[in-house]
Design a protein around this motif. Sequence first.
Motif, PDB file in Angstrom:
ATOM      1  N   ASP A   1       0.826  -1.209   0.000  1.00 24.57           N
ATOM      2  CA  ASP A   1       0.000   0.000   0.000  1.00 24.57           C
ATOM      3  C   ASP A   1       0.858   1.256   0.000  1.00 24.57           C
ATOM      4  O   ASP A   1       0.356   2.353  -0.281  1.00 24.57           O
ATOM      5  CB  ASP A   1      -0.919   0.019   1.229  1.00 24.57           C
ATOM      6  CG  ASP A   1      -0.134  -0.052   2.539  1.00 24.57           C
ATOM      7  OD1 ASP A   1       0.876  -0.793   2.598  1.00 24.57           O
ATOM      8  OD2 ASP A   1      -0.539   0.621   3.501  1.00 24.57           O
TER       9      ASP A   1
ATOM     10  N   ARG B   1      -8.429   1.771  -9.752  1.00 22.16           N
ATOM     11  CA  ARG B   1      -9.349   1.503  -8.637  1.00 22.16           C
ATOM     12  C   ARG B   1     -10.761   1.133  -9.111  1.00 22.16           C
ATOM     13  O   ARG B   1     -11.395   0.240  -8.511  1.00 22.16           O
ATOM     14  CB  ARG B   1      -9.403   2.709  -7.689  1.00 22.16           C
ATOM     15  CG  ARG B   1      -8.201   2.813  -6.770  1.00 22.16           C
ATOM     16  CD  ARG B   1      -8.455   3.776  -5.628  1.00 22.16           C
ATOM     17  NE  ARG B   1      -7.237   4.061  -4.875  1.00 22.16           N
ATOM     18  CZ  ARG B   1      -6.738   3.267  -3.937  1.00 22.16           C
ATOM     19  NH1 ARG B   1      -7.364   2.125  -3.637  1.00 22.16           N
ATOM     20  NH2 ARG B   1      -5.628   3.598  -3.297  1.00 22.16           N
TER      21      ARG B   1
ATOM     22  N   GLY C   1     -11.104  -2.500  -9.455  1.00 24.86           N
ATOM     23  CA  GLY C   1     -10.851  -3.364  -8.305  1.00 24.86           C
ATOM     24  C   GLY C   1      -9.455  -3.324  -7.732  1.00 24.86           C
ATOM     25  O   GLY C   1      -9.159  -4.041  -6.786  1.00 24.86           O
ATOM     26  N   ALA C   2      -8.571  -2.500  -8.275  1.00 20.34           N
ATOM     27  CA  ALA C   2      -7.199  -2.409  -7.759  1.00 20.34           C
ATOM     28  C   ALA C   2      -7.201  -1.844  -6.336  1.00 20.34           C
ATOM     29  O   ALA C   2      -7.913  -0.879  -6.054  1.00 20.34           O
ATOM     30  CB  ALA C   2      -6.336  -1.544  -8.667  1.00 20.34           C
ATOM     31  N   GLN C   3      -6.407  -2.454  -5.448  1.00 20.98           N
ATOM     32  CA  GLN C   3      -6.381  -2.031  -4.055  1.00 20.98           C
ATOM     33  C   GLN C   3      -5.028  -1.512  -3.596  1.00 20.98           C
ATOM     34  O   GLN C   3      -4.946  -0.706  -2.679  1.00 20.98           O
ATOM     35  CB  GLN C   3      -6.797  -3.203  -3.150  1.00 20.98           C
ATOM     36  CG  GLN C   3      -8.223  -3.669  -3.402  1.00 20.98           C
ATOM     37  CD  GLN C   3      -8.632  -4.808  -2.496  1.00 20.98           C
ATOM     38  OE1 GLN C   3      -7.812  -5.370  -1.774  1.00 20.98           O
ATOM     39  NE2 GLN C   3      -9.898  -5.151  -2.502  1.00 20.98           N
ATOM     40  N   ASP C   4      -3.962  -2.002  -4.207  1.00 20.67           N
ATOM     41  CA  ASP C   4      -2.623  -1.559  -3.814  1.00 20.67           C
ATOM     42  C   ASP C   4      -1.668  -1.734  -4.992  1.00 20.67           C
ATOM     43  O   ASP C   4      -2.088  -2.052  -6.110  1.00 20.67           O
ATOM     44  CB  ASP C   4      -2.133  -2.313  -2.569  1.00 20.67           C
ATOM     45  CG  ASP C   4      -2.181  -3.825  -2.751  1.00 20.67           C
ATOM     46  OD1 ASP C   4      -1.946  -4.313  -3.879  1.00 20.67           O
ATOM     47  OD2 ASP C   4      -2.447  -4.535  -1.765  1.00 20.67           O
TER      48      ASP C   4
ATOM     49  N   ASP D   1      -1.550  -4.849  -7.359  1.00 19.64           N
ATOM     50  CA  ASP D   1      -2.432  -4.812  -8.532  1.00 19.64           C
ATOM     51  C   ASP D   1      -1.828  -3.975  -9.642  1.00 19.64           C
ATOM     52  O   ASP D   1      -1.955  -4.303 -10.832  1.00 19.64           O
ATOM     53  CB  ASP D   1      -3.800  -4.253  -8.130  1.00 19.64           C
ATOM     54  CG  ASP D   1      -4.505  -5.133  -7.117  1.00 19.64           C
ATOM     55  OD1 ASP D   1      -4.526  -6.358  -7.307  1.00 19.64           O
ATOM     56  OD2 ASP D   1      -5.020  -4.601  -6.116  1.00 19.64           O
TER      57      ASP D   1
ATOM     58  N   LEU E   1      -2.619   3.561  -9.812  1.00 17.35           N
ATOM     59  CA  LEU E   1      -3.539   2.940  -8.863  1.00 17.35           C
ATOM     60  C   LEU E   1      -4.899   3.629  -8.884  1.00 17.35           C
ATOM     61  O   LEU E   1      -5.944   2.963  -8.861  1.00 17.35           O
ATOM     62  CB  LEU E   1      -2.940   2.975  -7.454  1.00 17.35           C
ATOM     63  CG  LEU E   1      -3.799   2.374  -6.332  1.00 17.35           C
ATOM     64  CD1 LEU E   1      -4.144   0.911  -6.629  1.00 17.35           C
ATOM     65  CD2 LEU E   1      -3.079   2.484  -4.996  1.00 17.35           C
TER      66      LEU E   1
END
Length: 204
Positions: free
Chosen positions: A145, A192, A195-198, A201, A188
């Motif tokens: 993250d 998002r 579905g990208a979270q960090d 991805d 990122l």
Amino acid sequence: PQRALMLHTRALERAQATGRGELVGQIRATRGRLLSTLGRREEGTKEMEASRAEFEEISKRALAVIAKANLLGRLEVMALREGLAAPETAQRFFEALSALLEQPPQATTFDALVDAILALPAESARAKVASWPVLTVLPFLARPDRFMFLKPEISLECAERMRFDLQYSTDLDWIPYESLLELSDFLLEKLRPYGAQDFIDVQS
């Protein structure tokens, strides 16, 4: 020294309770030096030995995680394994890594990790431990993250496609890494909605 020993004993108990292996090793090393200063040399020696064993275990776990992630090449893994075989430099490396992970990316803690990795010995003439992939793999795996993995060929190709100046250098320096983080943050946000979270991805 007596009060410092008491405080470090309490800190050791907290670190053990929370499973912070790198802190356990660091605190044991300090306690060992304090015990020796107080004339309790046998206890101090045992604590220093325990500290070295702790960092050896941390090194094994870190190498296992890296192997499973399959992000480094064979020679890069070899270089890191050789570098972490020396207890003193391994301790410095994991202490710097711990400090880096505890707060948002910044030049001071990043530079400290660079210095620590430059100090790691690599016995094989073919192996190079001071490289961008080796430097950035553990921060990336531990805190995706916050930290991105820098693989020069892939990162430069991505930056070129995005017409983004990565300010890349083969020297391990904060400026190109900060640029990579800026690019990664941008990507990122674009990903998002899908579905990208960090940064895992993003890297994928």
